[in-house]
Write an enzyme that holds these catalytic residues in place. Sequence first.
Site, short mmCIF file in Angstrom:
data_model
loop_
_atom_site.label_atom_id
_atom_site.label_comp_id
_atom_site.label_asym_id
_atom_site.label_seq_id
_atom_site.Cartn_x
_atom_site.Cartn_y
_atom_site.Cartn_z
N CYS A 69 -3.63 10.53 2.18
CA CYS A 69 -2.96 9.29 1.77
C CYS A 69 -1.62 9.59 1.11
O CYS A 69 -0.57 9.31 1.65
CB CYS A 69 -3.83 8.53 0.79
SG CYS A 69 -5.52 8.38 1.36
N LYS A 117 0.83 -1.21 0.00
CA LYS A 117 0.00 0.00 0.00
C LYS A 117 0.87 1.27 0.00
O LYS A 117 0.61 2.22 -0.75
CB LYS A 117 -0.93 -0.02 1.22
CG LYS A 117 -1.71 1.24 1.45
CD LYS A 117 -2.62 1.56 0.26
CE LYS A 117 -3.13 2.99 0.32
NZ LYS A 117 -4.30 3.16 1.11
N1 SAJ Z 1 -2.78 14.85 -8.05
C1 SAJ Z 1 -2.07 15.67 -8.91
N2 SAJ Z 1 -1.83 15.23 -10.18
C2 SAJ Z 1 -2.27 14.02 -10.62
C3 SAJ Z 1 -2.99 13.18 -9.75
C4 SAJ Z 1 -3.23 13.64 -8.46
O1 SAJ Z 1 -1.66 16.79 -8.55
O2 SAJ Z 1 -2.03 13.70 -11.80
C5 SAJ Z 1 -3.04 15.30 -6.69
C6 SAJ Z 1 -4.52 15.47 -6.36
O3 SAJ Z 1 -4.98 16.72 -6.77
C7 SAJ Z 1 -4.52 15.31 -4.86
C8 SAJ Z 1 -3.40 14.29 -4.63
O4 SAJ Z 1 -2.63 14.28 -5.80
O5 SAJ Z 1 -4.17 16.52 -4.22
C9 SAJ Z 1 -3.89 12.89 -4.35
O6 SAJ Z 1 -4.97 12.57 -5.21
P1 SAJ Z 1 -5.12 11.16 -5.93
O7 SAJ Z 1 -6.35 11.20 -6.74
O8 SAJ Z 1 -3.88 10.83 -6.65
O9 SAJ Z 1 -5.19 10.13 -4.77
P2 SAJ Z 1 -6.04 9.97 -3.41
O10 SAJ Z 1 -5.22 10.48 -2.29
O11 SAJ Z 1 -7.42 10.48 -3.54
O12 SAJ Z 1 -6.15 8.38 -3.37
C10 SAJ Z 1 -4.96 7.61 -3.36
C11 SAJ Z 1 -5.12 6.48 -4.37
N3 SAJ Z 1 -3.83 5.82 -4.58
C12 SAJ Z 1 -3.34 5.60 -5.81
O13 SAJ Z 1 -3.91 5.94 -6.82
C13 SAJ Z 1 -2.04 4.89 -5.90
C14 SAJ Z 1 -6.14 5.48 -3.86
O14 SAJ Z 1 -6.20 4.35 -4.70
C15 SAJ Z 1 -5.81 5.05 -2.44
O15 SAJ Z 1 -6.76 4.15 -1.92
C16 SAJ Z 1 -5.81 6.30 -1.57
O16 SAJ Z 1 -4.77 7.15 -2.05
C17 SAJ Z 1 -5.58 5.90 -0.13
O17 SAJ Z 1 -6.56 5.84 0.61
O18 SAJ Z 1 -4.45 5.59 0.22
#
Ligand code: SAJ
Length: 421
Positions: free
Chosen positions: A266, A212
């Site tokens: 996360c 994870k």
């Molecule tokens: N973000 C960017 N650019 C991107 C993608 C995301 O700036 O291209 C930013 C988002 O705006 C946000 C942050 O990253 O601020 C995190 O967003 P996210 O959509 O990447 O992830 P989370 O935190 O909502 O969910 C993640 C997910 N992990 C992965 O995709 C590897 C999810 O599957 C997990 O279950 C979750 O963390 C968790 O609970 O750990």
Amino acid sequence: MNFKTVSVIGLGYIGLPTAAVFASRKLNVVGVDVNQNAVDTINQGKIHIIEPDLDMVVHAAVTEGYLRAVTKPEPADAFLIAVPTPFKDGHQPDLSYIESASRSIASVLKKGDLVILESTSPVGATEKMAAWLAEARPDLTFPETHGEESDIRVAHCPERVLPGHVLRELVQNDRVIGGITPKCSAAAAALYSVFVQGECVITNARTAEMCKLTENSFRDVNIAFANELSIICDSQGIDVWDLIKLANRHPRVNILQPGPGVGGHCIAVDPWFIVSAAPEQARLIRTAREVNDEKPKWVIEKVKLAVANYLEANSKKSARDVTIACFGLSFKPDIDDLRESPALAIACEIARTHAGLVWGVEPNIMALKAPASDLLILKTLEDAIEGADVILLLVDHQEFKNISPQAMFHKGIVDTRGIWT
Ligand code: SAJ
């Protein structure tokens, strides 16, 4: 194994959907949360968070009598712990919520029960959880000391669902099952097979914990790459979003999107669990965290520049006359979650330092809590477009994507998500 009653400890963004999905498969589910308000809301068939379709599933589960929320744990056949694992000073993992959840269920455990840790955890946390349970219940045996013959089965099965798509991903994603022993894994896999359509992949608890953390660190490192690129491109006069689209046409390149920083509970947190366990080795993971954490400062400088440019074009005005509207305060699009949100932090910092008005526009929330509520005035999208002089786009909510650039003619624009460029 036959699970009749499942108890989910922690009814937040992961626990509540998980409880509701078990209940929708007609298992008797007891949800436990220390927040009386959340418990009361759920028992009325309503929800205290925003997640698409969750309200319907919870409403059905409660009215059909399969889901009930309480503040004190009750006996069950399986317990799933889904409580927060933040970090404390020095980016060290804070396991206090897991410890109090474990201690709270200890008194109702009975021989044959299964305890699963779902919270994202540093390597070794599941063993610690088992040790806390064992300490509280010396009359029961646990897998660390009694192996396959233990009274209680213990496993780590990390949640891996994406906020905004939780109900679909809970069912469709593969599930990593890390039992302390093979029998613990088999019991956990049997439980999840009630609703998981993806594969339940069996490993041990420590590998499941690291898996994870690895997934979220992988994403953090890749976002840091995009954020670093955005700063480089800005200094080179290149549109980073165009650049990324072009580069991603290469069959083996898949760059993520830059933004104002990385938020949420996360991705902005979990990589530190690897860094704190292996500070000498985790150099890239640490640097990615630092790059992403520093991005908000760069955005604030861009806003200062936009204000200066606006004043240059409107020479009769002073900074006090310039109203800045911050579009989006949540940590990512189309959700209400403000935890560890770089957008909220940036908006508050601008409000602290800017001489004029600073507005927040957040279609997914009704009100802010202190200290943000003391700093930011919430405005509707229409009012902000009408009245603001400088617009800072922080979150690519659907509502903002639909705005026509003509509506913002003559305003200073800082678009951290590249939706209006
Ligand atoms: N973000 C960017 N650019 C991107 C993608 C995301 O700036 O291209 C930013 C988002 O705006 C946000 C942050 O990253 O601020 C995190 O967003 P996210 O959509 O990447 O992830 P989370 O935190 O909502 O969910 C993640 C997910 N992990 C992965 O995709 C590897 C999810 O599957 C997990 O279950 C979750 O963390 C968790 O609970 O750990």
